[in-house]
Design a protein around this motif. Sequence first.
Motif, mmCIF file in Angstrom:
data_model
loop_
_atom_site.group_PDB
_atom_site.id
_atom_site.type_symbol
_atom_site.label_atom_id
_atom_site.label_comp_id
_atom_site.label_asym_id
_atom_site.label_seq_id
_atom_site.Cartn_x
_atom_site.Cartn_y
_atom_site.Cartn_z
ATOM 1 N N GLY A 41 0.815 -1.200 0.000
ATOM 2 C CA GLY A 41 0.000 0.000 0.000
ATOM 3 C C GLY A 41 0.853 1.256 0.000
ATOM 4 N N ALA A 42 0.190 2.391 0.188
ATOM 5 C CA ALA A 42 0.916 3.655 0.174
ATOM 6 C C ALA A 42 1.895 3.764 1.332
ATOM 7 C CB ALA A 42 -0.089 4.818 0.215
ATOM 8 N N SER A 43 1.561 3.143 2.472
ATOM 9 C CA SER A 43 2.422 3.222 3.654
ATOM 10 C C SER A 43 3.321 2.012 3.803
ATOM 11 C CB SER A 43 1.564 3.381 4.913
ATOM 12 O OG SER A 43 0.656 2.288 5.040
ATOM 13 N N GLY A 44 3.344 1.119 2.820
ATOM 14 C CA GLY A 44 4.214 -0.051 2.892
ATOM 15 C C GLY A 44 3.435 -1.344 2.827
ATOM 16 N N LYS B 155 -0.043 -3.905 9.472
ATOM 17 C CA LYS B 155 1.167 -3.472 8.791
ATOM 18 C C LYS B 155 2.321 -4.389 9.181
ATOM 19 C CE LYS B 155 -0.053 1.419 8.386
ATOM 20 N NZ LYS B 155 0.364 2.816 8.690
ATOM 21 N N THR C 214 6.628 -5.537 8.364
ATOM 22 C CA THR C 214 7.941 -5.239 7.791
ATOM 23 C C THR C 214 8.503 -6.535 7.230
ATOM 24 O OG1 THR C 214 8.310 -3.491 9.415
ATOM 25 C CG2 THR C 214 10.240 -4.322 8.230
ATOM 26 N N PHE D 229 1.401 -4.740 4.065
ATOM 27 C CA PHE D 229 0.401 -5.091 5.067
ATOM 28 C C PHE D 229 -0.212 -6.429 4.698
ATOM 29 C CE2 PHE D 229 -1.905 -2.909 1.763
ATOM 30 C CZ PHE D 229 -3.098 -3.589 1.646
#
Length: 446
Positions: free
Chosen positions: A340-343, A359, A361, A345
């Motif tokens: 997604g836009a924030s990384g 979310k 990493t 997920f």
Amino acid sequence: MNENVDPQQVDAPSPVKPAAPAPPRRRFARLVWAVVLVVAALLAWRYWPSGAPAPDAQSQTASGGPPQTVRDAPATLGDMPITIDALGAVTPLATITVKTQISGRLMEVGFQEGQMVKQGDFLAQIDSRPYEAALALAQAQLAKDSALFDQAQADLARYQTLEKQDSIARQQVEDQQFAVAQDKAAIAADQAQIDTAKLNIAYCRIVAPVSGRVGLRLVDPGNYLQPSDTTGIVVIAEIDPISVLFSTAEDNLPPIAARMKSGAELTVVAYDRTNSKALATGTVSTFDNQIDLTTGTFKLRAQFDNPDGVLFPNQFVNIKLLVDTMSGATLAPNAAIQIGASGGFVYVVKADSTVAVRKVTTGPADAKNTVILSGLTAGETVVVDGVDRLRDGAKVVVRNGGGAAASAPADASGAAPRHKRAQDQGGATPKAGPSSTPSPSPTATP
């Protein structure tokens, strides 16, 4: 022209005609629309009673629509190999162009094209007769100079005796000593000529300098060969063992150098051009001493045992270099990772048959799994198929039986729960409430 016309009558506007009545077809269309609107109002009043919505409507309103059909899989603990993929070229450890070291006619070829030879095997024969004659000449000259040396030594001994008797001049004795030294040097030169002739005769017999596979013959018997010839007689490639040269990005140099400095053997697997069949397994022997400025890469050499000849010189292969292995890592299927836009997920399936956005990493990945560095623990269930229309808190129906929604225990009669049986039959999970009518089947995610 009529001169009796009244001017008022000329300037007066013409009378307006009355509007024509609407055609019958347009009046019929208006009547039909009126009937449709009345029927729609009656149906809305009949099937949309006032008051609170039905239980099924409440559940669909809360979840934003009917439950979505998904497939899930659990996150697991396992080992993740950290590998580097590269394209390499098979390179022999030695490639020798066999040339003649003397001039002469090629008399015989002692190999078959494509033959495997060992170091020291006979390959070709150069005409040695001129060099054998030179050897005989050098040996004769040696015999002559040896006799002169013996004579000079005998004369020197007599001159020295006469000098002691004071019967000969000192100068004559010294001249004889110089003559003996000259004959001794001539003998050494003759011996060198003999050694040169023997070496030339040895060069006439050409043997394999290394073990390997000979290529196609480059010259036929009967040709006159010279050391200045560029083509040579044949090319020998050492193919067992053999090496592969490949390049990788300079960012990979620190971990590779650290592992090799610690004494670890980095395993390399060579695959065919389709990257589907493993050809051979070897180890990294060394890497280059500089980085290519134009590409930002550096070269490595991997060595392979090649007894069957599956690796062929100048063959292009796909390389998979194992740098390290992460042990006890949290692994999630690749299909579960969303960007997604924030990384990155994932959608986690909860016990109440809803999904939650989590979310994560990510770390290294292979063809099946991705390492989750944070955000997910082993044992949690994630959605791997049907994520297109999901959102946080959405209701789901798990079809593969591996999720929370499909893990409910059987009832007292030993049969599966009603909502589980409905899933097996392809229907949606019935909603609790006074209405026993099941909700519509969920729409499958394409």
